[in-house]
Enzyme design. Structure first.
Site, PDB file in Angstrom:
ATOM      1  N   SER A  18       1.626  -9.716  -1.258  1.00 49.72           N
ATOM      2  CA  SER A  18       1.352  -8.284  -1.068  1.00 49.72           C
ATOM      3  C   SER A  18       1.763  -7.747   0.301  1.00 49.72           C
ATOM      4  CB  SER A  18      -0.122  -8.006  -1.319  1.00 49.72           C
ATOM      5  OG  SER A  18      -0.939  -8.871  -0.544  1.00 49.72           O
TER       6      SER A  18
ATOM      7  N   GLU B 183     -10.138   7.629   4.122  1.00 50.47           N
ATOM      8  CA  GLU B 183     -10.855   6.759   5.038  1.00 50.47           C
ATOM      9  C   GLU B 183     -10.039   5.483   5.170  1.00 50.47           C
ATOM     10  OE1 GLU B 183     -11.823   7.176   1.852  1.00 50.47           O
ATOM     11  OE2 GLU B 183     -11.255   5.136   1.255  1.00 50.47           O
TER      12      GLU B 183
ATOM     13  N   LYS C 152       0.818  -1.223   0.000  1.00 49.67           N
ATOM     14  CA  LYS C 152       0.000   0.000   0.000  1.00 49.67           C
ATOM     15  C   LYS C 152       0.849   1.270   0.000  1.00 49.67           C
ATOM     16  CE  LYS C 152      -4.493  -1.441   1.679  1.00 49.67           C
ATOM     17  NZ  LYS C 152      -4.279  -2.870   2.038  1.00 49.67           N
TER      18      LYS C 152
HETATM   19  C1  LIG Z   1      -5.091  -3.912   1.558  1.00 56.39           C
HETATM   20  C2  LIG Z   1      -4.364  -5.149   1.237  1.00 56.39           C
HETATM   21  C3  LIG Z   1      -4.716  -5.946   0.131  1.00 56.39           C
HETATM   22  C4  LIG Z   1      -5.899  -5.669  -0.741  1.00 56.39           C
HETATM   23  O1  LIG Z   1      -5.864  -4.470  -1.441  1.00 56.39           O
HETATM   24  P1  LIG Z   1      -5.682  -4.359  -3.007  1.00 56.39           P
HETATM   25  O2  LIG Z   1      -5.997  -2.948  -3.297  1.00 56.39           O
HETATM   26  O3  LIG Z   1      -6.622  -5.320  -3.655  1.00 56.39           O
HETATM   27  O4  LIG Z   1      -4.273  -4.699  -3.321  1.00 56.39           O
HETATM   28  C5  LIG Z   1      -3.942  -7.059  -0.147  1.00 56.39           C
HETATM   29  N1  LIG Z   1      -2.881  -7.395   0.618  1.00 56.39           N
HETATM   30  C6  LIG Z   1      -2.522  -6.669   1.694  1.00 56.39           C
HETATM   31  C7  LIG Z   1      -1.348  -7.103   2.490  1.00 56.39           C
HETATM   32  C8  LIG Z   1      -3.246  -5.518   2.042  1.00 56.39           C
HETATM   33  O5  LIG Z   1      -2.889  -4.805   3.113  1.00 56.39           O
END
Ligand SMILES: *Cc1c(COP(=O)(O)O)cnc(C)c1O
Length: 411
Positions: free
Chosen positions: A385, A118, A96
């Site tokens: 992610s 938000e 993020k």
């Molecule tokens: C917020 C989050 C997501 C999902 O958000 P996307 O906008 O779909 O990428 C995925 N993985 C993690 C670790 C997150 O914090």
């Protein structure tokens, strides 16, 4: 489709990817979003902006993040090789920050003093508060009363980073109400502030901007994977909540001979309220200022959603994903809570990487793919992610140390 021209054509000047996207906002907010659109159009091409963002990524975020070959995990399932793009090693432990730093830098270039957003689970709030601290900007995070109580550690992090938390007390006092509250506040102070969305969605130009900022994931990964193996992976995989890590991972591969899979949360099953699989069960609808596939209740309003991964429980999806699905370039597949939890334990035990529950969905599908394509061999590249520290307490409380999941496997 000629993907070499893709970026010239999508989105169009009104923010549409085919029939999806747009900017359905109140007259009050129109000038604010138009200002961002016009500023971004010029600033994103400026050499100074590009080189400053590059420097921040390297020196502050710790980029490039590596691509890692999971040899032991792959061996569990046979011949298909599983690789991960390690966004969990990005500063703050998730992807993020990639778009928050871009949005913060844009704010700086536009001469704004404050970032407004938000947050639901608090992950976006923490990333944005980090960016605000880095740039010396004020930060105002709107959050529902219910979420504030649930997400105390993230609320504490935001406050330590200097952010001001505004409580949304009306309605169900969760994410939807936080969005209303943030939009209201933004309309009153957009001369000095900029709104920063948390995923590749919302009114134009946010789906475009967030994609551009997150594309660093796929661009790095593509180059790294080619250098490591000399080939393209057979499949590229990422989890889809709003769709930011996935669109960033996918876009640089659109013109390549690879299959692309977005993984949606099936939660406890296909019943309304038990999942957040907007592609599998949604129909076209408008919320938060854009059109895309949306999960609806019997009145046509956004349906209640659920996933074990709080970052994935959103009743719609970024409009570019809806378009890529329509034209058949990407495929969306569901993964349940159970499958994600199994992947969480397997990656931890066999590779020494504790993944976020969101990312565990992508790992789970990589495992499924490896099982199904075992004879052919080949390789998959999944986006990890984020890291799972935030999920550890919940996991041990509900699943122990994973003995039941791990007993099925031996190397
Ligand atoms: C917020 C989050 C997501 C999902 O958000 P996307 O906008 O779909 O990428 C995925 N993985 C993690 C670790 C997150 O914090």
């Amino acid at each position: 489709m000629d993907y070499k021209r893709y970026f010239k054509n999508y989105p169009d000047e009104n923010g549409y990817f085919g029939t999806h996207g747009g900017a359905m906002i109140s007259d009050e907010l129109k000038p604010a979003f138009e200002e961002i659109r016009d500023a971004y159009k010029t600033i994103c091409h400026s050499a100074q902006f590009i080189s400053e963002l590059r420097r921040i990524r390297k020196e502050f975020q710790g980029r490039p993040t590596p691509v890692y070959h999971c040899e032991r995990l792959s061996k569990l399932f046979g011949n298909t090789q599983i690789y991960l793009k390690r966004e969990d090693l990005n500063h703050t432990g998730a992807h993020k920050l990639n778009h928050c730093m871009g949005e913060g830098l844009l704010a700086k270039f536009m001469g704004k003093k404050k970032l407004i957003a938000e947050t639901g689970a608090g992950q976006h709030g923490v990333a944005l508060a980090t960016a605000a601290a880095y740039f010396g900007l004020e930060c105002e995070i709107h959050m529902g009363t219910v979420d504030i109580a649930k997400q105390a550690p993230n609320v504490a992090r935001m406050k330590i980073l200097g952010a001001k938390i505004v409580e949304a007390t009306h309605g169900l006092a969760t994410l939807k109400e936080a969005v209303d509250s943030a939009f209201d506040s933004y309309a009153k102070q957009y001369k000095d502030a900029i709104y920063c969305i948390g995923s590749a969605l919302g009114p134009h130009p946010f789906p475009l901007m967030v994609r551009d900022f997150q594309m660093v994931i796929g661009s790095e990964a593509r180059e790294q994977f080619l250098e490591m193996t000399g080939n393209f992976p057979d499949a590229v995989i990422a989890c889809v909540g709003g769709g930011s890590n996935s669109i960033g991972m996918f876009t640089p591969f659109l013109d390549d001979p690879v299959d692309i899979y977005g993984v949606e949360p099936l939660g406890k099953g296909p019943k309304m309220g038990d999942h957040a699989a907007s592609m599998a069960y949604g129909t076209p609808g408008i919320m938060h200022g854009f059109e895309s596939y949306m999960l609806k209740d019997e009145n046509g309003d956004p349906a209640p959603v659920y996933s074990i991964a709080s970052g994935l429980d959103y009743p719609s999806v970024g409009p570019e994903h809806a378009f890529l699905k329509d034209i058949g370039r990407t495929t969306y597949v569901p993964v349940s809570d159970e499958e994600a939890v199994e992947a969480f334990f397997l990656l931890s035990k066999y590779e020494g990487i504790i993944p976020a529950l969101e990312s565990s969905h992508a790992v789970a599908y990589a495992i499924k793919y490896a099982k199904e394509n075992n004879k052919r061999g080949g390789a998959v590249l999944a986006c990890l992610s984020g890291r799972g520290d935030k999920d550890v307490d919940y996991i041990i409380e509900n699943y122990g140390y994973g003995e039941n999941y791990l007993a099925k496997y031996t190397l």
